[in-house]
Design a protein around this motif. Structure first.
Motif, PDB file in Angstrom:
ATOM      1  N   THR A  48       0.107  -3.073  -6.763  1.00 40.45           N
ATOM      2  CA  THR A  48      -1.225  -3.667  -6.865  1.00 40.45           C
ATOM      3  C   THR A  48      -1.219  -5.093  -7.391  1.00 40.45           C
ATOM      4  O   THR A  48      -2.217  -5.794  -7.274  1.00 40.45           O
ATOM      5  CB  THR A  48      -2.133  -2.812  -7.763  1.00 40.45           C
ATOM      6  N   LYS A  73       0.837  -1.210   0.000  1.00 45.26           N
ATOM      7  CA  LYS A  73       0.000   0.000   0.000  1.00 45.26           C
ATOM      8  C   LYS A  73       0.866   1.251   0.000  1.00 45.26           C
ATOM      9  O   LYS A  73       0.584   2.208  -0.729  1.00 45.26           O
ATOM     10  CB  LYS A  73      -0.931  -0.007   1.206  1.00 45.26           C
ATOM     11  N   GLU A  78      -3.411  -9.995  -8.921  1.00 47.78           N
ATOM     12  CA  GLU A  78      -3.824  -8.939  -7.985  1.00 47.78           C
ATOM     13  C   GLU A  78      -3.400  -9.271  -6.560  1.00 47.78           C
ATOM     14  O   GLU A  78      -3.489 -10.412  -6.109  1.00 47.78           O
ATOM     15  CB  GLU A  78      -5.340  -8.783  -8.049  1.00 47.78           C
TER      16      GLU A  78
END
Length: 174
Positions: free
Chosen positions: A77, A72, A135
């Motif tokens: 991602t 983050k 992801e």
């Protein structure tokens, strides 16, 4: 200078890039670049990460990114995705490791070019590229989900990468 590579034990693309990333670490390490791997997915355990590294002869310092805090922080991602930090800790590159999903392109790929520029105290030609892969799921572990529930990374992605991606990519027939 540091490179943080975000990987996942259940991502087939990350698995294909393990040895090429190790090659980059061997190439740039003597030039003062430290590499580390973080595994941000909540479902990954320390024993799974250790086994994944052993199976691929992946010798970079590797650990869980609990809660995906670093992913983050740096905006990662997907896995694999790389972040290059200069000597002051500033992000000078974030994105894909190579311009295609072909690990053979790592040696002259985006990450290698960014590292070459950073070592020479130049800004990389491209400070940000779009990474492709699986992801990141850094949230709460999916312990409540049934063990046999299908997942993208474990069940769907391997089928697509085995049967579809070889043709359905730039320069191929699909």
């Amino acid at each position: 200078m540091r490179v943080v590579v975000f990987l996942a034990t259940d991502c087939p693309i990350a698995g294909r890039f393990a040895r090429p990333v190790q090659r980059l670490a061997n190439r740039f390490g003597p030039r003062g670049v430290a590499f580390a791997a973080l595994f941000p997915n909540a479902s990954e355990s320390d024993p799974e990460i250790a086994a994944w590294c052993r199976e691929r002869a992946f010798a970079l310092p590797s650990s869980r990114d609990t809660g995906g805090v670093q992913a983050k922080r740096y905006g990662a991602t997907v896995t694999p995705e790389a972040v290059v930090l200069d000597r002051s800790g500033k992000v000078v590159y974030r994105g894909r490791i190579a311009p295609t999903d072909d690990p053979a392109r790592v040696d002259d790929g985006d990450l290698a070019q960014a590292l070459g520029a950073a070592i020479e105290n130049r800004a990389p030609a491209r400070a940000r590229t779009d990474a492709f892969g699986c992801e990141i799921h850094a949230g709460t572990p999916a312990a409540a989900a049934p063990a046999d529930a299908p997942t993208w990374s474990r069940d769907v992605a391997p089928i697509l990468f085995r049967h579809c991606v070889p043709c359905h990519r730039t320069g191929e027939v699909g």
